[in-house]
Enzyme design. Structure first.
Site, short mmCIF file in Angstrom:
data_model
loop_
_atom_site.label_atom_id
_atom_site.label_comp_id
_atom_site.label_asym_id
_atom_site.label_seq_id
_atom_site.Cartn_x
_atom_site.Cartn_y
_atom_site.Cartn_z
N ASP A 43 0.78 -1.33 0.00
CA ASP A 43 -0.09 0.05 0.10
C ASP A 43 0.84 1.07 -0.20
O ASP A 43 0.44 2.33 -0.15
CB ASP A 43 -1.02 0.04 1.27
CG ASP A 43 -0.48 -0.04 2.44
OD1 ASP A 43 0.75 -0.11 2.73
OD2 ASP A 43 -1.16 0.06 3.63
N SER A 44 2.26 1.15 0.38
CA SER A 44 3.13 2.20 -0.24
C SER A 44 2.81 2.96 -1.67
O SER A 44 3.52 3.93 -1.83
CB SER A 44 4.60 1.89 -0.06
OG SER A 44 4.74 0.86 -0.87
N ASP A 82 -1.15 -6.37 -0.37
CA ASP A 82 -1.05 -5.63 1.01
C ASP A 82 -2.68 -5.07 1.01
O ASP A 82 -3.23 -4.14 0.35
CB ASP A 82 -0.41 -4.34 0.70
CG ASP A 82 0.26 -4.04 2.10
OD1 ASP A 82 0.03 -4.87 3.15
OD2 ASP A 82 1.22 -3.02 2.11
N LYS A 111 -1.08 -9.39 3.10
CA LYS A 111 -0.32 -8.94 4.06
C LYS A 111 -1.53 -8.11 4.89
O LYS A 111 -2.20 -7.42 4.32
CB LYS A 111 0.87 -8.19 3.74
CG LYS A 111 1.47 -7.51 5.03
CD LYS A 111 3.04 -7.23 4.55
CE LYS A 111 2.84 -5.75 4.13
NZ LYS A 111 2.65 -4.66 4.93
N GLU A 113 -1.65 -5.80 8.77
CA GLU A 113 -0.81 -5.23 9.93
C GLU A 113 -1.52 -5.45 11.26
O GLU A 113 -2.58 -5.51 11.22
CB GLU A 113 -0.73 -3.66 9.49
CG GLU A 113 0.11 -3.22 8.24
CD GLU A 113 0.21 -1.68 8.19
OE1 GLU A 113 0.12 -0.94 9.08
OE2 GLU A 113 0.75 -1.44 6.94
N GLU A 181 9.10 -4.29 10.90
CA GLU A 181 9.43 -2.94 10.39
C GLU A 181 10.05 -2.02 11.56
O GLU A 181 9.48 -1.86 12.46
CB GLU A 181 8.33 -2.40 9.74
CG GLU A 181 8.58 -0.88 9.17
CD GLU A 181 7.74 -0.52 7.86
OE1 GLU A 181 6.66 -1.22 7.75
OE2 GLU A 181 7.93 0.55 7.45
#
Ligand code: KIV
Length: 276
Positions: A43-44, A82, A111, A113, A181
């Site tokens: 999602d970056s 993501d 993925k 978080e 991270e």
């Protein structure tokens, strides 16, 4: 074709796992040709490809466009989608539905978080349904407003134990790996050594089972800022800039397009129109 067991085997054989991000067809193609172990459609891309200030503004429907492009470019690679902000937090049904959309768009895994009861239940339901899940702990960008900025996580023994506890819960719930991270290298080493599944570090030192970074960062394409953990392996920004400057100069000086890049009219036809 790589599968989740490939990453487990790499960890068990003490071989490093190299992952990178891609958002488009041609980058995905280059990554596949270079034999990357896995591609994350992160999602970056909200920041790197779309110019937003953070990752909050990307939706599941937008992510699907990029996943489809990457899967067309890297047909034989392991692709991780993501899950964007609030696309899995409302309910298990919402999370499962959106995770399945990513798989249908061409991802092989998703993925997520963080780690709480909801995330753990969602991981279990995804895995039961045949959707592999990569966890993400330490600094989690979708919780940036709660964390209060890009802060290094896991700086004390207590905090490291808390992250390890969460990582173990994700492992038990069925995650095939966990991204760590922004952690001190020793913290990530401790967590990696105490987990069965591989850890994939970003700003977490060399002792993780593998590494992931944003491709545009390491190729020097995204130049808004350079985090400490980023190393430039190329300088695409300069190459691009110089190429554009050369193009402008040649257009202005009538050097481009030359005869090589032009289609020519037969002389007989030219004569009819008196073209010189
Ligand atoms: O969005 C992203 O690119 C990520 C990183 C782990 C690289 O989550």
């Amino acid at each position: 074709m790589k599968t989740v067991s490939t990453f487990q085997t790499l960890k068990e054989n003490n071989e490093k796992i190299a992952m990178l991000t891609a958002y488009d067809y041609s980058t995905a193609k280059s990554l596949e040709q270079a034999e990357i172990d896995a591609i994350l459609v992160g999602d970056s891309l909200a920041m790197v490809a779309l110019g937003y200030e953070n990752t909050y503004n990307i939706t599941i429907d937008e992510m699907l466009i990029f996943i489809k492009a990457v899967s067309r470019g890297a047909k034989n690679s392991f692709i991780i989608g993501d899950m964007p902000f609030m696309s899995y937090n409302l309910s298990i049904e919402q999370g499962l539905d959106n995770a399945s959309k990513m798989i249908k768009a061409g991802a092989n895994a998703v993925k997520l978080e963080g780690c709480n009861e909801h995330i753990l239940n969602l991981v279990r339901r995804c895995v039961e349904s045949g959707i592999p899940v990569l966890g993400h702990l330490g600094f989690t960008p979708q919780l940036m407003n709660t964390i209060g900025g890009h802060k290094i996580q896991g700086k004390t023994a207590d905090k490291i134990e808390t992250i390890l506890k969460s990582a173990k819960k994700l492992e038990e719930a069925g995650c095939f790996g966990v991204v760590l991270e922004l952690l001190p290298a020793d913290s990530a080493k401790y967590i990696t050594e105490n987990l069965k599944i591989p850890t994939i570090g970003i700003g977490a030192g060399v002792n993780c089972s593998g590494q992931i970074v944003v491709t545009d960062d390491i190729l020097g394409k995204f130049t808004d800022f350079k985090p400490k953990f980023v190393k430039h392996f190329a300088n695409i920004h300069n190459e691009t800039f110089n190429g554009i400057k050369n193009y402008i100069e040649e257009v202005k000086n009538r050097k481009f397009p030359s005869e090589n890049e032009s289609f020519l009219l037969d002389n007989s036809e030219k004569e009819k129109l008196a073209i010189k």
